[in-house]
Design a protein around this motif. Structure first.
Motif, PDB file in Angstrom:
ATOM      1  N   ARG A   1       0.843  -1.192   0.000  1.00 59.98           N
ATOM      2  CA  ARG A   1       0.000   0.000   0.000  1.00 59.98           C
ATOM      3  C   ARG A   1       0.883   1.248   0.000  1.00 59.98           C
ATOM      4  N   VAL A   2       0.505   2.218  -0.806  1.00 62.01           N
ATOM      5  CA  VAL A   2       1.214   3.489  -0.895  1.00 62.01           C
ATOM      6  C   VAL A   2       0.193   4.609  -0.789  1.00 62.01           C
ATOM      7  N   THR A   3       0.553   5.648  -0.045  1.00 64.36           N
ATOM      8  CA  THR A   3      -0.305   6.825   0.063  1.00 64.36           C
ATOM      9  C   THR A   3       0.429   8.018  -0.541  1.00 64.36           C
TER      10      THR A   3
ATOM     11  N   VAL B   1       9.839  12.507   8.184  1.00 63.59           N
ATOM     12  CA  VAL B   1       8.594  11.851   8.599  1.00 63.59           C
ATOM     13  C   VAL B   1       8.147  10.823   7.563  1.00 63.59           C
ATOM     14  N   GLY B   2       9.072  10.430   6.680  1.00 61.00           N
ATOM     15  CA  GLY B   2       8.823   9.306   5.785  1.00 61.00           C
ATOM     16  C   GLY B   2       8.266   9.613   4.426  1.00 61.00           C
ATOM     17  N   ALA B   3       8.271  10.895   4.017  1.00 63.59           N
ATOM     18  CA  ALA B   3       7.687  11.263   2.725  1.00 63.59           C
ATOM     19  C   ALA B   3       8.726  11.881   1.806  1.00 63.59           C
ATOM     20  N   ARG B   4       8.711  11.448   0.579  1.00 66.87           N
ATOM     21  CA  ARG B   4       9.506  12.113  -0.458  1.00 66.87           C
ATOM     22  C   ARG B   4       8.643  13.178  -1.116  1.00 66.87           C
ATOM     23  N   VAL B   5       9.183  14.380  -1.241  1.00 66.25           N
ATOM     24  CA  VAL B   5       8.496  15.421  -2.002  1.00 66.25           C
ATOM     25  C   VAL B   5       9.041  15.367  -3.421  1.00 66.25           C
ATOM     26  N   HIS B   6       8.152  15.235  -4.383  1.00 67.25           N
ATOM     27  CA  HIS B   6       8.587  15.187  -5.777  1.00 67.25           C
ATOM     28  C   HIS B   6       8.929  16.613  -6.227  1.00 67.25           C
ATOM     29  N   VAL B   7      10.137  17.020  -5.885  1.00 71.00           N
ATOM     30  CA  VAL B   7      10.591  18.357  -6.227  1.00 71.00           C
ATOM     31  C   VAL B   7      12.115  18.342  -6.323  1.00 71.00           C
ATOM     32  N   SER B   8      12.660  19.106  -7.244  1.00 70.67           N
ATOM     33  CA  SER B   8      14.105  19.243  -7.359  1.00 70.67           C
ATOM     34  C   SER B   8      14.635  20.125  -6.235  1.00 70.67           C
ATOM     35  N   PRO B   9      15.945  20.092  -5.981  1.00 68.97           N
ATOM     36  CA  PRO B   9      16.522  20.901  -4.900  1.00 68.97           C
ATOM     37  C   PRO B   9      16.321  22.400  -5.112  1.00 68.97           C
ATOM     38  N   PRO B  10      16.455  23.195  -4.044  1.00 72.26           N
ATOM     39  CA  PRO B  10      16.260  24.644  -4.153  1.00 72.26           C
ATOM     40  C   PRO B  10      17.112  25.309  -5.235  1.00 72.26           C
ATOM     41  N   CYS B  11      18.331  24.800  -5.471  1.00 76.08           N
ATOM     42  CA  CYS B  11      19.182  25.425  -6.486  1.00 76.08           C
ATOM     43  C   CYS B  11      18.556  25.350  -7.874  1.00 76.08           C
ATOM     44  N   VAL B  12      17.775  24.309  -8.132  1.00 78.97           N
ATOM     45  CA  VAL B  12      17.073  24.185  -9.414  1.00 78.97           C
ATOM     46  C   VAL B  12      15.844  25.075  -9.432  1.00 78.97           C
TER      47      VAL B  12
ATOM     48  N   LEU C   1       4.616   9.932  -0.670  1.00 78.55           N
ATOM     49  CA  LEU C   1       4.999  10.762  -1.812  1.00 78.55           C
ATOM     50  C   LEU C   1       4.096  11.978  -1.875  1.00 78.55           C
ATOM     51  N   VAL C   2       4.719  13.166  -1.904  1.00 81.34           N
ATOM     52  CA  VAL C   2       3.993  14.428  -2.066  1.00 81.34           C
ATOM     53  C   VAL C   2       4.233  14.926  -3.488  1.00 81.34           C
TER      54      VAL C   2
END
Length: 320
Positions: free
Chosen positions: A2-4, A100-111, A78-79
């Protein structure tokens, strides 16, 4: 398994949610889709999600905290941001979400710092050898610092969704005191394309799908068709080299000008509005992201169908 996931600023992105659900079903994943918006009761995508939440505007100091609360309470892994203004606060807080266990689908601030500033975008791309339209800040035009060949395109430096853009035919069309930083950009005339990119967690460009923007509404493609255009695939490689820290899904806009050739004029470090066409053509970015989240072998590839056509129409969700 299960994935949320949490789709942020969900708005009308029902098609994106459906793509995630189809990809999850293919992988044998039980997917819970959470969505949030300022007014979730008025968001079609929030109504299509399994659960929906109200959050402040993304420039509100409480936005990130509200998102973190949803992530903690919902067990989100995943956000998925969907609009440009939320990329910077989420990128800056990515480590907090990771804790807290979540990956945000976003590139680093430098990008994000580059792609959210159209002047920086032009400068960074040009330095990397990627063709861009001639671009100057509005104040330089007022100071007559450069010889300007009219007409020019006037747009906000940090704008999105075609907000406050216009063609300026002379200096008389320029605002004396704009409400926000503005740029003047060479007016390009020719067919317009979106190039969609998927970069894996090591920054390798795995896929680049080109689609022609046949009709556009409010800055988002309404009718589009995939095409294999080798020179635009090469531009994707150039954008990836210019932004070596970029990860996940990006897209950029190109106009093939009849005088100067193809020029990159806008980059979005997120799912573009036309992503469902990319998915339909066989490039399942949603699947590849889910594979990364659950640590499955990647099936990312660059084998997609040309001449896939998308004709969008208005639909409705009814409640009550």
């Amino acid at each position: 398994m299960r994935v949320t996931i949490l789709v942020s600023s969900a708005g009308r992105r029902v098609g994106l949610i459906e793509c995630f659900r189809r990809s999850a079903a293919t992988l044998g994943i039980e997917l819970d889709v959470l969505a949030c918006d300022r007014e979730p009761q008025l968001s079609a995508a929030c109504q299509a999600a399994d659960r929906a939440f109200a959050v402040p505007k993304c420039d509100d100091p409480g936005f990130v905290e509200a998102m973190l609360d949803i992530v903690r309470e919902g067990g989100v892994q995943l956000v998925v941001p969907t609009i440009d203004p939320e990329l910077a606060p989420l990128a800056a807080s990515a480590e907090r979400f990771r804790s807290v266990g979540a990956r945000v689908h976003v590139s680093p601030p430098c990008v994000i710092d580059v792609v959210r500033d159209k002047l920086k975008t032009a400068q960074v791309m040009e330095a990397a050898g990627v063709p861009v339209p001639w671009t100057v800040p509005l104040e330089a035009a007022h100071a007559s610092a450069y010889p300007i060949v009219w007409p020019m395109f006037l747009k906000p430096t940090g704008g999105s969704a075609s907000r406050n853009i216009k063609v300026a035919n002379s200096s008389a069309d320029l605002p004396e005191v704009p409400d926000e930083p503005m740029i003047l950009q060479q007016l390009l005339i020719g067919p317009e394309y979106t190039v969609n990119m998927f970069l894996d967690q090591d920054g390798v460009l795995c896929n680049a799908v080109v689609h022609r923007r046949l009709r556009v509404r409010a800055g988002e493609v309404e009718k589009g068709q995939t095409e294999r255009v080798p020179v635009l695939r090469e531009l994707a490689e150039g954008v990836a080299r210019a932004l070596p820290s970029a990860r996940g899904v990006l897209c950029f806009q190109v106009i093939v000008d009849k005088r100067v050739g193809p020029c990159v004029f806008d980059i979005n470090a997120r799912f573009g509005g036309g992503y469902p066409l990319v998915h339909y053509a066989g490039a399942e970015y949603t699947r590849w992201l889910l594979e990364e989240v659950v640590d499955l072998p990647s099936t990312a590839h660059d084998d997609w169908r040309s001449e896939a056509l998308m004709l969008r129409y208005d639909a409705a969700i009814f409640r009550g």
